[in-house]
Motif scaffolding. Structure first.
Motif, PDB file in Angstrom:
ATOM      1  N   SER A   1       0.807  -1.228   0.000  1.00 40.34           N
ATOM      2  CA  SER A   1       0.000   0.000   0.000  1.00 40.34           C
ATOM      3  C   SER A   1       0.833   1.266   0.000  1.00 40.34           C
ATOM      4  O   SER A   1       0.279   2.357   0.078  1.00 40.34           O
TER       5      SER A   1
ATOM      6  N   GLY B   1      -3.283  -3.112  -2.395  1.00 44.41           N
ATOM      7  CA  GLY B   1      -4.504  -3.291  -1.620  1.00 44.41           C
ATOM      8  C   GLY B   1      -4.598  -4.698  -1.066  1.00 44.41           C
ATOM      9  O   GLY B   1      -3.913  -5.614  -1.516  1.00 44.41           O
TER      10      GLY B   1
ATOM     11  N   LEU C   1      -7.253   3.386  -1.573  1.00 45.91           N
ATOM     12  CA  LEU C   1      -6.796   2.721  -2.784  1.00 45.91           C
ATOM     13  C   LEU C   1      -6.324   3.674  -3.873  1.00 45.91           C
ATOM     14  O   LEU C   1      -5.342   3.398  -4.558  1.00 45.91           O
TER      15      LEU C   1
ATOM     16  N   GLY D   1      -9.119  -3.977  -4.033  1.00 45.81           N
ATOM     17  CA  GLY D   1      -9.716  -3.321  -2.876  1.00 45.81           C
ATOM     18  C   GLY D   1     -11.216  -3.328  -3.012  1.00 45.81           C
ATOM     19  O   GLY D   1     -11.799  -4.289  -3.498  1.00 45.81           O
TER      20      GLY D   1
END
Length: 390
Positions: free
Chosen positions: A216, A235, A251, A280
């Motif tokens: 991330s 994600g 995201l 995500g």
């Protein structure tokens, strides 16, 4: 310039964005959607649409995985799910659904308790019981081979914790791509008293290309790219990390940060391109459009595919992490359309759509958005203008 805000005296936080916070902007030049090319290449493999399925037993029946390939996407099997634990997959999935719906307590011939009462606790306990069965690698091998024999490209997911043990099994069984996936992973996991998995060394020892994630942030993504992975998942999928761990991937920002890491890695290596797969809260074709606009090359679809008649869960969905034996971070849920006509996977991926909410004809929605913004291929669409909506 990055946007930081003060959340208290001496404590700042970066302002980040989810896909719902942004939108793409059309240009003065539009095109016909018939001229749009959505093909996606990763390593030696080519796909007509940039979609892969989340590796959950709620989706991945053999029929589903084969049909995913026929529709131009990539089907992914969970090596640590029910495929290699129960000869009767349909029966095992039926037990999860029965527990969720609150059917009466009962025991089957094997003595496996089915906990009634419905809702999450019952469904989660049933998933945990089913996954407590030992993994039969011969059964797993047989089922991977079944999909491979259909002529479709086969991807198989393993967790970072079990990659060293299971990767040789699934590669020997015929996996074309290996997916090493957790909700959040790093390039080198440090385990006191255990043997750390060095992904760079491990990936270098394999004969198949590897997709790894989820990540991330910029730094972790750059380190992950240096392991030799051909694709990076951004994600953690549809999970409850925000509630259980206080961690939630914004995201849109995460994809953009990882895309920046890719640009720097491309310069660092003199041209090695690593693909970004967004995984995500992607619920409709608009989310797909925005994920690719932020820099993703492909997207992982989970619950949107649960409505397909080929999906193993018959309208129900749960992520792979829902079955964790000690700390599950996913829920069993229905698709919200269980009383509607059940669409085929072909209709969800390639249309035509009978609903106006972007939950069918994902490829059509993507093509139309690209055309309205004046772009004809996925890579160039990553340069589209974006607006923040808050």
């Amino acid at each position: 310039m990055r946007d930081h805000v003060e959340i208290g005296i001496g404590r700042e936080a970066r302002r980040t964005y989810n896909l719902d916070d942004i939108s793409v902007v059309s240009s003065r030049r539009t095109r016909s959607s018939k001229d749009v090319d959505t093909t996606w290449h990763i390593d030696a493999y080519r796909f007509e649409v940039p979609f892969i399925n989340h590796p959950t037993d709620a989706l991945a029946s053999p029929e589903f995985v084969i049909e995913m390939g026929k529709q131009g996407g990539l089907g992914v099997i969970n090596a640590e799910g029910l495929w290699g634990r129960h000869a009767d997959i349909e029966g095992a999935i039926a037990k999860v659904i029965a527990a969720y719906e609150g059917n009466e307590d009962r025991n089957d011939a094997s003595g496996l308790e089915i906990i009634g009462g419905g809702d999450q606790a019952a469904a989660t306990r049933t998933l945990q019981q089913l996954h407590a069965a030992p993994l039969d690698t011969d059964l797993l091998t047989e089922r991977i081979s079944q999909v491979r024999d259909s002529g479709q490209i086969v991807a198989v997911r393993v967790s970072p914790q079990n990659a060293r043990e299971l990767a040789p099994v699934v590669v020997k069984a015929g996996a074309d791509l290996l997916v090493i996936q957790g909700t959040l992973i790093s390039a080198q996991h440090v385990d006191t008293g255990g043997e750390a998995l060095n992904l760079k060394e491990f990936i270098g020892s394999l004969d198949v290309p590897v997709i790894a994630g989820g990540v991330s942030d910029y730094t972790t993504a750059l380190h992950m790219m240096r392991t030799g992975a051909v694709g990076i998942i951004v994600g953690g999928g549809e999970n409850t990390n925000a509630l259980a761990l206080g961690m939630k991937v914004p995201l849109a920002t995460a994809i953009a940060d990882v895309a920046a890491a890719r640009r720097d890695y491309l310069d660092e290596t003199g041209g090695r391109y690593v693909h970004i797969l967004a995984d995500g809260d992607i619920e409709n074709s608009g989310d797909v459009v925005k994920a690719i606009a932020c820099g993703a090359d492909a997207v992982v679809l989970g619950s949107p595919l649960a409505r397909a008649k080929e999906a193993a869960g018959h309208g129900y969905f749960w992520p792979a992490v829902a079955a964790h034996p000690r700390f599950p971070r996913g829920v069993v849920s229905d698709s919200g359309f269980l009383d509607e006509d059940v669409p085929s996977l072909a209709q969800i991926i390639n249309g035509p759509s009978q609903l106006p909410w972007g939950v069918e004809n994902f490829s059509g929605g993507l093509k139309r958005a690209m055309a309205k913004c004046g772009y004809t291929d996925l890579k160039s669409f990553q340069k589209v203008t974006l607006h923040v909506q808050r």
